[in-house]
Scaffold this motif. Sequence first.
Motif, short mmCIF file in Angstrom:
data_model
loop_
_atom_site.label_atom_id
_atom_site.label_comp_id
_atom_site.label_asym_id
_atom_site.label_seq_id
_atom_site.Cartn_x
_atom_site.Cartn_y
_atom_site.Cartn_z
N SER A 183 0.83 -1.20 0.00
CA SER A 183 0.00 0.00 0.00
C SER A 183 0.86 1.25 0.00
CB SER A 183 -0.91 0.01 1.24
OG SER A 183 -1.54 1.28 1.39
N ARG A 184 0.39 2.28 -0.63
CA ARG A 184 1.07 3.57 -0.61
C ARG A 184 1.10 4.18 0.79
NH1 ARG A 184 2.09 7.72 -4.30
NH2 ARG A 184 1.80 9.84 -3.55
N TYR A 185 0.06 3.87 1.57
CA TYR A 185 -0.17 4.61 2.81
C TYR A 185 0.17 3.79 4.05
CZ TYR A 185 -2.81 7.41 -0.52
OH TYR A 185 -3.17 8.16 -1.61
N LEU A 186 0.08 4.46 5.20
CA LEU A 186 0.18 3.81 6.50
C LEU A 186 -1.19 3.25 6.89
CD1 LEU A 186 2.49 6.52 7.95
CD2 LEU A 186 3.02 4.09 8.07
N PRO A 187 -1.26 2.46 7.95
CA PRO A 187 -2.55 1.82 8.30
C PRO A 187 -3.69 2.81 8.55
CG PRO A 187 -0.76 0.75 9.47
CD PRO A 187 -0.16 1.94 8.78
N ASP A 188 -3.37 4.03 8.99
CA ASP A 188 -4.43 5.02 9.22
C ASP A 188 -4.75 5.84 7.98
OD1 ASP A 188 -2.14 6.50 9.05
OD2 ASP A 188 -2.30 7.43 11.03
N ARG A 189 -4.25 5.36 6.81
CA ARG A 189 -4.47 5.98 5.51
C ARG A 189 -3.75 7.32 5.36
NH1 ARG A 189 -5.27 3.21 1.51
NH2 ARG A 189 -6.29 4.92 0.40
N ARG A 190 -2.81 7.60 6.24
CA ARG A 190 -2.03 8.83 6.10
C ARG A 190 -0.90 8.61 5.09
NH1 ARG A 190 -2.97 12.66 10.28
NH2 ARG A 190 -4.25 11.80 11.96
N ASP A 191 -0.57 9.68 4.39
CA ASP A 191 0.53 9.69 3.45
C ASP A 191 1.77 10.15 4.21
OD1 ASP A 191 2.43 10.25 1.47
OD2 ASP A 191 0.93 11.01 0.05
N LEU A 192 2.76 9.27 4.35
CA LEU A 192 3.96 9.62 5.09
C LEU A 192 4.64 10.85 4.50
CD1 LEU A 192 5.97 8.99 7.33
CD2 LEU A 192 7.08 7.35 5.80
N ASN A 193 4.57 11.01 3.18
CA ASN A 193 5.22 12.15 2.55
C ASN A 193 4.40 13.42 2.63
OD1 ASN A 193 7.67 12.93 1.40
ND2 ASN A 193 6.85 12.87 -0.69
N ARG A 194 3.42 13.45 3.50
CA ARG A 194 2.72 14.68 3.88
C ARG A 194 2.78 14.87 5.39
NH1 ARG A 194 3.46 14.94 -0.54
NH2 ARG A 194 2.09 15.33 -2.32
N SER A 195 3.70 14.17 6.04
CA SER A 195 3.75 14.14 7.50
C SER A 195 5.06 14.67 8.09
CB SER A 195 3.52 12.71 8.01
OG SER A 195 2.30 12.19 7.53
N PHE A 196 5.98 15.11 7.23
CA PHE A 196 7.27 15.62 7.71
C PHE A 196 7.16 17.08 8.13
CE2 PHE A 196 8.48 11.99 5.10
CZ PHE A 196 9.44 11.38 5.89
N PRO A 197 7.93 17.54 9.12
CA PRO A 197 8.99 16.83 9.84
C PRO A 197 8.49 15.91 10.94
CG PRO A 197 8.83 19.05 10.67
CD PRO A 197 7.86 18.95 9.51
N GLY A 198 7.19 15.87 11.18
CA GLY A 198 6.64 14.93 12.14
C GLY A 198 6.71 15.43 13.58
N SER A 199 6.28 14.56 14.47
CA SER A 199 6.23 14.89 15.90
C SER A 199 6.41 13.61 16.70
CB SER A 199 4.89 15.54 16.24
OG SER A 199 4.70 15.61 17.63
N ARG A 200 7.11 13.72 17.81
CA ARG A 200 7.36 12.56 18.66
C ARG A 200 6.08 12.06 19.30
NH1 ARG A 200 9.22 12.12 24.00
NH2 ARG A 200 9.28 14.39 24.15
#
Length: 332
Positions: A101-118
């Motif tokens: 799958s392109r996405y993570l299990p929650d259907r989020r696109d990792l390449n729209r999640s940077f720089p992220g959060s702990r």
Amino acid sequence: MAAPRRAPLTIGGQEVLPGRKASIELPVATLPTGSSFSLPLSVVHGARPGPTVWLSGAIHGDELNGVEIIRLVLRELRARNLAGTVIAAPVVNVFGFITASRYLPDRRDLNRSFPGSRRGSLASRLAHLFMTEVVDRADVGIDLHTGSHHRSNLPQIRCATDDPTTMALARSFAAPITMHAALRDGSLRAACVKRGIPILLYEAGEAHRFDEFAIDAGVAGVLRVLAQLEMRADGDPAPATRLVEASSWVRARRSGLFRLTTTLGARVARGDELGAIADAHGQSRGRVQAPFEGIVIGVTRNPQVSQGDALVHVADVGSAPSRRRLAADPRH
């Protein structure tokens, strides 16, 4: 006087000595089954001082060419002969990779999640881990992608062509096309630019498939960049890359079945036929034409199209400013 000994690299709590390779697992999360989930890295810590470069593949879990490119690059590297360090993450989105799958299990696109959060979502935490443990250690990054949603791309580098340092790297990579690309909020490239880290985004081939031409061009390009940075011995001279400042997707004016008649890399003139759309009964047929002089750098592989779907991506090689409109992959 003997040269000073290079210090070990510590990443994920594991020490890598100069002149050695190591495989490292960075803990990410615990699965509902109670099993642990980790981000796998391969580290080549050169015997001699030099820059640090990271390589990333499968940020979208269904994009496989980057995984193979990194595997083949690592096979070529010898830590005892390397100046500097290569940190390789062949599969960043392990969840998506396992499920194709392109996405993570929650259907989020990792390449729209940077720089992220702990403390954010799973995607945000994974993005934060990658930024802090990999990106922030590096001087240069190369992020490897493919086309998405049944689209295939001619090998191309997307980057900030107005930045001299980045352009020097892009010219050494020497993909057939080097394209100026706007930044996307939440993308790895945008997060790196904000940190002042040069990054090349390589687009080639399609999701779920190996493309040998795309893989070969990617391996050769990465090795040339490492040579440009004086991390390894010079290889073959870089061929010329075509600089493109703008492009446009030709979209379907009607729904139906699309038969592609052009090919990736084809040079087209305004009005040239790129394909045709017909209905299932053969009662109607509409030509799809090139909007301007250009080079075909992306195509759909799915014959079934709806009105407005992206069909053919054409890089603008003309000079009329009215045509200059940047149009990256609709899903990247």
